[in-house]
Design a protein around this motif. Structure first.
Motif, PDB file in Angstrom:
ATOM      1  N   ASN A  29       0.836  -1.208   0.000  1.00 21.57           N
ATOM      2  CA  ASN A  29       0.000   0.000   0.000  1.00 21.57           C
ATOM      3  C   ASN A  29       0.867   1.253   0.000  1.00 21.57           C
ATOM      4  N   ALA A  30       1.949   1.235   0.773  1.00 18.99           N
ATOM      5  CA  ALA A  30       2.874   2.378   0.790  1.00 18.99           C
ATOM      6  C   ALA A  30       3.525   2.547  -0.578  1.00 18.99           C
ATOM      7  N   LEU A  31       3.888   1.445  -1.200  1.00 19.36           N
ATOM      8  CA  LEU A  31       4.471   1.491  -2.541  1.00 19.36           C
ATOM      9  C   LEU A  31       3.476   2.065  -3.541  1.00 19.36           C
ATOM     10  N   GLU A  32       2.232   1.639  -3.443  1.00 16.70           N
ATOM     11  CA  GLU A  32       1.205   2.169  -4.350  1.00 16.70           C
ATOM     12  C   GLU A  32       1.088   3.679  -4.192  1.00 16.70           C
ATOM     13  N   THR A  33       1.093   4.156  -2.968  1.00 15.27           N
ATOM     14  CA  THR A  33       1.005   5.605  -2.715  1.00 15.27           C
ATOM     15  C   THR A  33       2.184   6.329  -3.351  1.00 15.27           C
ATOM     16  N   GLN A  34       3.386   5.778  -3.171  1.00 22.28           N
ATOM     17  CA  GLN A  34       4.577   6.391  -3.774  1.00 22.28           C
ATOM     18  C   GLN A  34       4.464   6.437  -5.294  1.00 22.28           C
ATOM     19  N   LEU A  35       4.006   5.353  -5.889  1.00 23.16           N
ATOM     20  CA  LEU A  35       3.884   5.301  -7.347  1.00 23.16           C
ATOM     21  C   LEU A  35       2.811   6.267  -7.850  1.00 23.16           C
ATOM     22  N   ARG A  36       1.718   6.385  -7.134  1.00 23.61           N
ATOM     23  CA  ARG A  36       0.657   7.335  -7.539  1.00 23.61           C
ATOM     24  C   ARG A  36       1.162   8.771  -7.429  1.00 23.61           C
ATOM     25  N   ASP A  37       1.918   9.062  -6.355  1.00 20.20           N
ATOM     26  CA  ASP A  37       2.510  10.402  -6.217  1.00 20.20           C
ATOM     27  C   ASP A  37       3.476  10.675  -7.364  1.00 20.20           C
ATOM     28  N   LEU A  38       4.281   9.671  -7.691  1.00 19.00           N
ATOM     29  CA  LEU A  38       5.232   9.816  -8.793  1.00 19.00           C
ATOM     30  C   LEU A  38       4.489  10.021 -10.108  1.00 19.00           C
ATOM     31  N   ARG A  39       3.431   9.268 -10.299  1.00 20.83           N
ATOM     32  CA  ARG A  39       2.658   9.366 -11.539  1.00 20.83           C
ATOM     33  C   ARG A  39       2.061  10.759 -11.702  1.00 20.83           C
ATOM     34  N   SER A  40       1.727  11.383 -10.602  1.00 22.64           N
ATOM     35  CA  SER A  40       1.119  12.715 -10.679  1.00 22.64           C
ATOM     36  C   SER A  40       2.123  13.794 -11.096  1.00 22.64           C
ATOM     37  N   CYS A  41       3.394  13.451 -11.173  1.00 15.90           N
ATOM     38  CA  CYS A  41       4.419  14.417 -11.588  1.00 15.90           C
ATOM     39  C   CYS A  41       4.398  14.694 -13.086  1.00 15.90           C
ATOM     40  N   CYS A  42       3.672  13.897 -13.837  1.00 14.67           N
ATOM     41  CA  CYS A  42       3.638  14.097 -15.287  1.00 14.67           C
ATOM     42  C   CYS A  42       2.272  13.654 -15.794  1.00 14.67           C
ATOM     43  N   ASN A  43       1.450  14.625 -16.142  1.00 11.31           N
ATOM     44  CA  ASN A  43       0.085  14.313 -16.559  1.00 11.31           C
ATOM     45  C   ASN A  43      -0.142  14.367 -18.063  1.00 11.31           C
ATOM     46  N   THR A  44       0.828  14.875 -18.807  1.00 10.20           N
ATOM     47  CA  THR A  44       0.658  14.959 -20.249  1.00 10.20           C
ATOM     48  C   THR A  44       1.916  14.419 -20.931  1.00 10.20           C
ATOM     49  N   ALA A  45       1.721  13.941 -22.133  1.00 10.75           N
ATOM     50  CA  ALA A  45       2.862  13.463 -22.905  1.00 10.75           C
ATOM     51  C   ALA A  45       3.692  14.652 -23.350  1.00 10.75           C
ATOM     52  N   LYS A  46       4.975  14.570 -23.106  1.00 14.13           N
ATOM     53  CA  LYS A  46       5.893  15.632 -23.520  1.00 14.13           C
ATOM     54  C   LYS A  46       7.260  15.016 -23.770  1.00 14.13           C
ATOM     55  N   ALA A  47       8.206  15.812 -24.133  1.00 14.47           N
ATOM     56  CA  ALA A  47       9.562  15.315 -24.374  1.00 14.47           C
ATOM     57  C   ALA A  47      10.095  14.684 -23.087  1.00 14.47           C
ATOM     58  N   SER A  48      10.795  13.594 -23.211  1.00 20.83           N
ATOM     59  CA  SER A  48      11.309  12.911 -22.021  1.00 20.83           C
ATOM     60  C   SER A  48      12.222  13.812 -21.197  1.00 20.83           C
ATOM     61  N   SER A  49      12.855  14.788 -21.838  1.00 23.80           N
ATOM     62  CA  SER A  49      13.714  15.721 -21.096  1.00 23.80           C
ATOM     63  C   SER A  49      12.893  16.614 -20.163  1.00 23.80           C
ATOM     64  N   ASP A  50      11.599  16.721 -20.406  1.00 30.96           N
ATOM     65  CA  ASP A  50      10.710  17.527 -19.573  1.00 30.96           C
ATOM     66  C   ASP A  50       9.811  16.682 -18.662  1.00 30.96           C
ATOM     67  N   CYS A  51       9.997  15.401 -18.677  1.00 34.08           N
ATOM     68  CA  CYS A  51       9.119  14.487 -17.930  1.00 34.08           C
ATOM     69  C   CYS A  51       9.346  14.623 -16.414  1.00 34.08           C
ATOM     70  N   GLY A  52       8.283  14.974 -15.702  1.00 37.44           N
ATOM     71  CA  GLY A  52       8.356  15.128 -14.252  1.00 37.44           C
ATOM     72  C   GLY A  52       8.682  13.834 -13.533  1.00 37.44           C
ATOM     73  N   ILE A  53       8.213  12.719 -14.063  1.00 30.04           N
ATOM     74  CA  ILE A  53       8.513  11.418 -13.449  1.00 30.04           C
ATOM     75  C   ILE A  53       9.989  11.119 -13.526  1.00 30.04           C
ATOM     76  N   LEU A  54      10.580  11.305 -14.701  1.00 28.11           N
ATOM     77  CA  LEU A  54      12.015  11.041 -14.862  1.00 28.11           C
ATOM     78  C   LEU A  54      12.835  11.982 -14.005  1.00 28.11           C
ATOM     79  N   HIS A  55      12.409  13.247 -13.873  1.00 29.27           N
ATOM     80  CA  HIS A  55      13.122  14.187 -13.012  1.00 29.27           C
ATOM     81  C   HIS A  55      13.030  13.750 -11.547  1.00 29.27           C
ATOM     82  N   ALA A  56      11.833  13.354 -11.118  1.00 28.38           N
ATOM     83  CA  ALA A  56      11.643  12.920  -9.728  1.00 28.38           C
ATOM     84  C   ALA A  56      12.479  11.672  -9.421  1.00 28.38           C
ATOM     85  N   LEU A  57      12.574  10.762 -10.367  1.00 26.48           N
ATOM     86  CA  LEU A  57      13.372   9.542 -10.163  1.00 26.48           C
ATOM     87  C   LEU A  57      14.859   9.857 -10.099  1.00 26.48           C
TER      88      LEU A  57
END
Length: 132
Positions: free
Chosen positions: A102-130
């Motif tokens: 459940n904690a992992l799911e929360t972390q992944l959902r938070d991470l997923r919320s960092c990028c809501n639209t398709a854009k260049a990978s250099s601008d991807c909020g998920i990749l930046h957060a990771l």
């Protein structure tokens, strides 16, 4: 008493031949007798034990937990308190794993919320957060 070749036992139990060999190798399935042509000859006790092992694995029990249950089961007149204790420990372990998932799911959902639209990978909020 009916006898089965390894493939027949595996098919009857709904598992792979390799699973039968593995359980035999680690001692969760008694070694069968060998026929004159050196084939393994399994019987109903093997089929019963294999089914027992498979049910335990379906409940995510470890090999050591299954060994413990097999030992208790092999002494039909003994007290079954050990079975209850084992199940209580297993339930506790499963509860801890569910909390961790459940904690992992929360972390992944938070991470997923960092990028809501398709854009260049250099601008991807998920990749930046990771990368942080």
């Amino acid at each position: 008493m009916a006898t089965y070749k390894i493939g027949e036992l595996a098919e009857r139990s709904g598992c792979l031949v390799e699973t039968v060999r593995y359980y035999e190798r680690i001692g969760l399935l008694p070694e069968p007798v060998r026929t004159a042509n050196n084939y393994r000859a399994y019987n109903e006790q093997h089929a019963d034990r294999l089914q027992f092992n498979r049910h335990c694995r379906a409940l995510d029990m470890s090999i050591n937990e299954i060994r413990e249950l097999v030992e208790i089961r092999s002494q039909p007149d003994s007290n079954c308190i050990g079975v209850n204790e084992l199940l209580d420990r297993h339930i506790s372990h499963i509860t801890e794993r569910i909390a961790a998932l459940n904690a992992l799911e929360t972390q992944l959902r938070d991470l997923r919320s960092c990028c809501n639209t398709a854009k260049a990978s250099s601008d991807c909020g998920i990749l930046h957060a990771l990368s942080e």
